[in-house]
Design an enzyme around this catalytic site. Structure first.
Site, PDB file in Angstrom:
ATOM      1  N   LYS A   1     -10.881  -1.264   3.416  1.00  0.00           N
ATOM      2  CA  LYS A   1     -11.332  -2.257   2.423  1.00  0.00           C
ATOM      3  C   LYS A   1     -12.842  -2.427   2.587  1.00  0.00           C
ATOM      4  O   LYS A   1     -13.306  -3.269   3.355  1.00  0.00           O
ATOM      5  CB  LYS A   1     -10.620  -3.587   2.676  1.00  0.00           C
ATOM      6  CG  LYS A   1      -9.167  -3.582   2.268  1.00  0.00           C
ATOM      7  CD  LYS A   1      -9.031  -3.847   0.782  1.00  0.00           C
ATOM      8  CE  LYS A   1      -7.591  -4.222   0.421  1.00  0.00           C
ATOM      9  NZ  LYS A   1      -7.456  -4.489  -1.013  1.00  0.00           N
TER      10      LYS A   1
ATOM     11  N   LYS B   1       0.736  -1.844  -9.766  1.00  0.00           N
ATOM     12  CA  LYS B   1       1.410  -2.920  -9.040  1.00  0.00           C
ATOM     13  C   LYS B   1       2.330  -3.614 -10.046  1.00  0.00           C
ATOM     14  O   LYS B   1       1.841  -4.246 -10.987  1.00  0.00           O
ATOM     15  CB  LYS B   1       0.395  -3.923  -8.495  1.00  0.00           C
ATOM     16  CG  LYS B   1      -0.412  -3.413  -7.319  1.00  0.00           C
ATOM     17  CD  LYS B   1      -1.454  -4.433  -6.890  1.00  0.00           C
ATOM     18  CE  LYS B   1      -2.220  -3.941  -5.670  1.00  0.00           C
ATOM     19  NZ  LYS B   1      -3.541  -4.581  -5.555  1.00  0.00           N
TER      20      LYS B   1
HETATM   21 MG    MG Z   1      -6.822  -2.475  -4.640  1.00  0.00          MG
END
Ligand code: MG
Length: 370
Positions: A164, A264
Site C-alpha cells: 500500500k 469488489k
Molecule cells: Mg485497492
C-alpha cells in the site's frame, strides 16, 4: 424466493493488527451480519463490510448500516425476488448505499443456493475449487519492518504481495522489497488514489520494481491521469475506486484508463453486478480479480465463491482468516500450500458459529418480519 424475516446482528471481532483510523487505534471492530429467512424456512447470511475510517469508499459504516436497516431491508419483504436479476442501480429504488445493498443481496444469494442445495460457487458458474490468494502489506514504519512482514507472509505460503504505497513511501520501499523477495514473487502496488496529475512520470518509474500492476494511482475521478499513465506503456494500471458499476467499468476500459479491474462485490452493490462485470471481462479478455474488505468468514466465503469464477484471472485479496482475526466468526479459512479452498457446502458453505450468536456481546440490531 420470498423473504419472511431479516435480522441484522453485530458482534465484536478481535483484530490481529489494530486498525488505525482518524478516531484512534482499534483492537477490535464490530462485524455486521445480515440473516434472511425465506418463506420456505431457508436461512441465508451476508455481511456489511463498509469499513470504519476509510473515506475512499464514500459510504461510512454508520450510514451504511442505517440505510440497510431503515431503508433497504424493509423493501425485501412481500416481494418475489429473483436474485440474479437484481440491478443495484435500479432494483432497490434508492441510489447509492452499495455496501448495504451488497450485504442484503449476498444473504439472498446464500439463501438461493441453499434452496437449490448447491454451493454458491457452483450457482455462479465457478471453475475452480480453490483460489491462490495474495496478501496486502502496509508500508508505514521502517522499511526493514515492511521487508520482514513480506518475508513472513511469503514463508506462510503467499506468492503475491501487494504494498500500500503513497507519495514519499514508494520507490525505495518497492525496490527494497523486490530485492529482498526476489523475482519469484508477484509484487503489486496499491496507491488508493494518492497521486496527483503531476506525478504521472514518477508513477511510471515505479515500474522499475517489476510490478504486475499499479492499482488506483490517481483519484477516483481523475480519469485523465490514468489514461496518460496507460499511454506511457510503463506499467499495467488496475482500477478499484474509479469503478462502482458495470457501466463505469465499460467506460473506463473504453477510455483506455486501465487494463485490469479489481471487482469488489460490495463496492459495486452486489454479486449480481459483479457477475455482469465478470461476464464482460471474460468476453473481452481483460484480466481481473476480486478484492477484499476485511470480511469475516461470512463475507469471505461469499467473496471466494465469486473469486473462483473463470474470468477472475489474477490473485484475489482474500487472505486466510488468521491474517485478520484472532478468531473468525465462522470456521476459519486456512492457507494450505498457498491456497484457500472454496467452500463446498450448500450456499456460502459456512455460517456464524453457535458461540458467536450466543455471545453476550452479540447484539440484534434490527428485525423485520412480514
Ligand atoms: Mg485497492
Amino acid at each position: 424466493m420470498r423473504v419472511s424475516r431479516i435480522r441484522v446482528v453485530s458482534t465484536p471481532v478481535e483484530l490481529v493488527n489494530p486498525l488505525v483510523t482518524a478516531e484512534g487505534t482499534h483492537g477490535s471492530r464490530d462485524a455486521v451480519l445480515v440473516e434472511v429467512a425465506t418463506t420456505d424456512g431457508v436461512i441465508g447470511w451476508g455481511e456489511n463490510v463498509a469499513p470504519v475510517g476509510v473515506a475512499y469508499v464514500g459510504e461510512s459504516r454508520d450510514a451504511s448500516i442505517k440505510a440497510m436497516v431503515e431503508q433497504l431491508a424493509p423493501r425485501l419483504l412481500g416481494r418475489d425476488i429473483e436474485v440474479a436479476t437484481i440491478d443495484p442501480g435500479s432494483w432497490w429504488g434508492i441510489d447509492g448505499h452499495c455496501f448495504a445493498k451488497h450485504a442484503l443481496e449476498s444473504a439472498l444469494w446464500d439463501a438461493e443456493a441453499r434452496t437449490l442445495g448447491v454451493p454458491l460457487s457452483v450457482l455462479l458458474g465457478a471453475s475452480r475449487d480453490h483460489i491462490t490468494p495474495g496478501v496486502v502489506v502496509g508500508v508505514g514504519g521502517d522499511i526493514e519492518n515492511v521487508v520482514r512482514e513480506c518475508e513472513q507472509r511469503i514463508a506462510e505460503g503467499y506468492r503475491r504481495v501487494k504494498l500500500k504505497i503513497a507519495p514519499g513511501r514508494d520507490l525505495a520501499v518497492l525496490a527494497t522489497v523486490r530485492a529482498a523477495i526476489g523475482d519469484g514473487v508477484i509484487l503489486q502496488a496499491d496507491a488508493n488514489g494518492s497521486y496527483g496529475p503531476d506525478d504521472i512520470d514518477h508513477v511510471a518509474n515505479l515500474a522499475d520494481s517489476g510490478l504486475q500492476f499499479i492499482e488506483q494511482p490517481f483519484a477516483a475521478d481523475d480519469i485523465d491521469s490514468h489514461v496518460a499513465l496507460m499511454r506511457t506503456g510503463s506499467v499495467p494500471v488496475c482500477m478499484d475506486e474509479s469503478i462502482g458499476s458495470h457501466r463505469q467499468m465499460v467506460e473506463m476500459l473504453d477510455r483506455g484508463a486501465c487494463s485490469i479491474v479489481n471487482v469488489k462485490p460490495a463496492r459495486v452493490g452486489g454479486i449480481a453486478e459483479a457477475v455482469r462485470m465478470h461476464d464482460t471481462l471474460l468476453a473481452e479478455g481483460v484480466d481481473a480479480w476480486v478484492g477484499g474488505m476485511l470480511e469475516t468468514g461470512v463475507g469471505r466465503a461469499s467473496a471466494l465463491a465469486v473469486a473462483a469464477m473463470p474470468g477472475f484471472t489474477l490473485t484475489p485479496d482474500l487472505s486466510a482468516s488468521n491474517r485478520y482475526f484472532a478468531r473468525d466468526l465462522t470456521e476459519p479459512f486456512v492457507l494450505d500450500g498457498g491456497r484457500i479452498a472454496v467452500p463446498t457446502g450448500p450456499g456460502i458453505g459456512v455460517e456464524p458459529l453457535d458461540r458467536v450468536l450466543a455471545d453476550r456481546a452479540t447484539r440484534i440490531e434490527a428485525v423485520h418480519e412480514g
